[in-house]
Design a protein around this motif. Structure first.
Motif, short mmCIF file in Angstrom:
data_model
loop_
_atom_site.label_atom_id
_atom_site.label_comp_id
_atom_site.label_asym_id
_atom_site.label_seq_id
_atom_site.Cartn_x
_atom_site.Cartn_y
_atom_site.Cartn_z
N VAL A 11 7.10 -2.51 -0.45
CA VAL A 11 6.73 -2.45 0.95
C VAL A 11 6.19 -0.87 1.41
O VAL A 11 6.75 0.01 0.72
N LEU A 12 5.01 -0.80 1.90
CA LEU A 12 4.85 0.66 2.40
C LEU A 12 4.73 0.63 3.84
O LEU A 12 4.17 -0.18 4.46
N ALA A 13 5.45 1.63 4.18
CA ALA A 13 5.79 1.35 5.89
C ALA A 13 4.64 2.55 6.33
O ALA A 13 4.62 3.83 5.94
N VAL A 14 3.88 2.17 7.46
CA VAL A 14 2.56 2.63 7.90
C VAL A 14 2.87 2.98 9.56
O VAL A 14 3.38 1.95 10.02
N ILE A 78 -2.48 4.06 -1.58
CA ILE A 78 -3.38 4.44 -0.22
C ILE A 78 -4.50 3.57 -0.11
O ILE A 78 -4.96 2.95 0.97
N ALA A 79 -4.98 3.00 -1.34
CA ALA A 79 -6.22 2.14 -1.21
C ALA A 79 -5.52 0.74 -0.56
O ALA A 79 -6.17 0.15 0.00
N THR A 80 -4.15 0.36 -0.96
CA THR A 80 -3.65 -0.92 -0.43
C THR A 80 -3.69 -0.71 1.02
O THR A 80 -3.99 -1.75 1.75
N ILE A 81 -3.15 0.33 1.61
CA ILE A 81 -3.10 0.61 3.04
C ILE A 81 -4.49 0.60 3.43
O ILE A 81 -4.71 -0.25 4.65
#
Length: 281
Positions: A11-14, A78-81
């Motif tokens: 999980v990446l929190a944005v 960053i590309a995934t976001i």
């Protein structure tokens, strides 16, 4: 906050700030910070029509730990976001420990970057011809020496110094205190730091190990995107020699030195840098 899943099920929190249909700009936070770190007056983003996208690097805040990560791994995150948010080409920048992570994306995905900037960024720990710790404050010097011995040595140093009990202000030298004493800076940094270490210290340790103890995994000389490298000449957290090395290595880079600024001078430098990122002016 928005949670975005990676291909390996992390999980990446944005977080997003400013004008949600404005010009997208991605920001890579410093070390140890979180997605809540940003320029302390949010009206800057609305005045410029900026949609600022921030995220927690792995192990900070609400992003899943990614043990063994190097700086280059940030490019895929960053590309995934960007893919999830529908961003094709955009500018990005990073402050302090976030600088190398912004450069990683520019190196890996040049076709997706309009401009890239760093403020008070370190150079790679294996930078040829650079005395990496010359002029550096003692805490960072000790961390870099430990990191070169391995992650275990760095973790042991953290345990010895009980770094979690520190506040953002006490982590920086006295010369930085005038900027850090501003109420809006204190509020922002306090919240961003508390969120960064909320899950524990592993994200912070991994970040310092990637910055201080490992090769980045890419050569800044391969960056082809227009770049700006800002640094305060009075910085002892990350000495200005690091910026000079980066600007000399990145063929598209313009070096901007502020002779009166220290590390926290990046706050004052951010409005002009944001304008350049979105307009080229």
């Amino acid at each position: 906050m928005r949670e975005i899943k990676t291909a390996d099920d992390r999980v990446l929190a944005v977080e997003e700030w400013g004008v949600l249909d404005g010009v997208p700009v991605l920001y890579a936070h410093g070390t140890p910070m979180s997605r809540l770190a940003r320029y302390p007056d949010d009206t800057l983003f609305t005045e410029l029509g900026v949609r600022l996208v921030t995220y927690d690097r792995p192990g900070f805040g609400a992003s899943t730990l990614n043990s063994g990560r190097c700086v280059h791994d940030a490019a895929e995150d960053i590309a995934t976001i960007a893919d999830e948010l529908g961003l094709d080409r955009f500018p990005l920048f990073g402050v302090s420990g976030g600088g190398p992570h912004a450069l990683a994306f520019a190196a890996r995905f040049p076709e997706r970057v309009t401009r890239v900037a760093t403020l008070a960024s370190p150079a790679p720990c294996d930078a040829e011809g650079l005395d990496w710790t010359a002029g550096m404050m003692e805490a960072n010097r000790k961390s870099s020496v430990a990191a070169l011995r391995g992650r275990g040595a760095l973790a042991a140093l953290f345990a010895e110094e009980d770094a979690e009990s520190e506040s953002p202000a006490t982590l920086l030298p006295p010369a930085e205190q005038a900027v850090l004493a501003r109420p809006e800076v204190q509020r922002m940094l306090g919240a961003a730091f508390a969120e960064a270490v909320r899950p524990g210290m592993d994200g912070w340790i991994d970040d310092e190990f990637a910055l201080y103890g490992l090769p980045w995994g890419f050569d800044p000389a391969g960056i082809t995107t227009p770049a700006r490298v800002w640094h305060g000449a009075q910085d002892t957290v990350i000495p200005v020699s690091h910026a000079r090395w980066l600007a000399g290595r990145i063929p598209t880079a313009t070096l901007i030195e502020d002779g009166e600024a220290g590390h926290a001078g990046h706050f004052a430098a951010t409005p002009a840098m944001l304008r350049w990122l979105i307009t080229g002016d």
